[in-house]
Design a protein around this motif. Structure first.
Motif, short mmCIF file in Angstrom:
data_model
loop_
_atom_site.label_atom_id
_atom_site.label_comp_id
_atom_site.label_asym_id
_atom_site.label_seq_id
_atom_site.Cartn_x
_atom_site.Cartn_y
_atom_site.Cartn_z
N UNK A 17 2.29 1.01 3.47
CA UNK A 17 3.60 1.63 3.64
C UNK A 17 4.63 0.54 3.90
N UNK A 18 5.82 0.96 4.28
CA UNK A 18 6.88 0.02 4.61
C UNK A 18 6.40 -0.94 5.69
N UNK A 19 6.76 -2.19 5.57
CA UNK A 19 6.36 -3.18 6.56
C UNK A 19 4.92 -3.63 6.40
N UNK A 20 4.24 -3.19 5.31
CA UNK A 20 2.88 -3.61 5.06
C UNK A 20 1.82 -2.88 5.87
N UNK A 21 2.20 -1.78 6.54
CA UNK A 21 1.25 -1.02 7.34
C UNK A 21 0.26 -0.29 6.43
N UNK A 22 -1.04 -0.35 6.74
CA UNK A 22 -2.03 0.33 5.91
C UNK A 22 -1.90 1.86 6.03
#
Length: 71
Positions: A17-22
């Protein structure tokens, strides 16, 4: 007013997701006409439709599918 991305029966499975969150979920994109049919089957009145194409370079991974708003 329902609004979202429409597509030609696309199924997306993003992994970040946004910010590289899994993340782990599926998103199903239906054609705008099919969305309108489903709303009408649920006895909701579709009084207006706005379908506009994705802006080039928007960063969205929708395969260039339109954005759809129904009222």
């Amino acid at each position: 007013m329902p609004a979202g991305h429409a597509g030609e029966d696309l199924r997306l499975r993003p992994t970040h997701a946004y910010g590289g969150h899994p993340v782990s979920y599926e998103s199903h994109l239906l054609p705008a006409e099919r969305i309108a049919e489903l709303l009408e089957q649920a006895e909701l009145a579709v009084t207006a439709r706005l379908v506009e194409p994705n802006a080039a370079g928007s960063g969205r991974r929708t395969g260039g599918q339109p954005i759809c708003a129904l009222t």
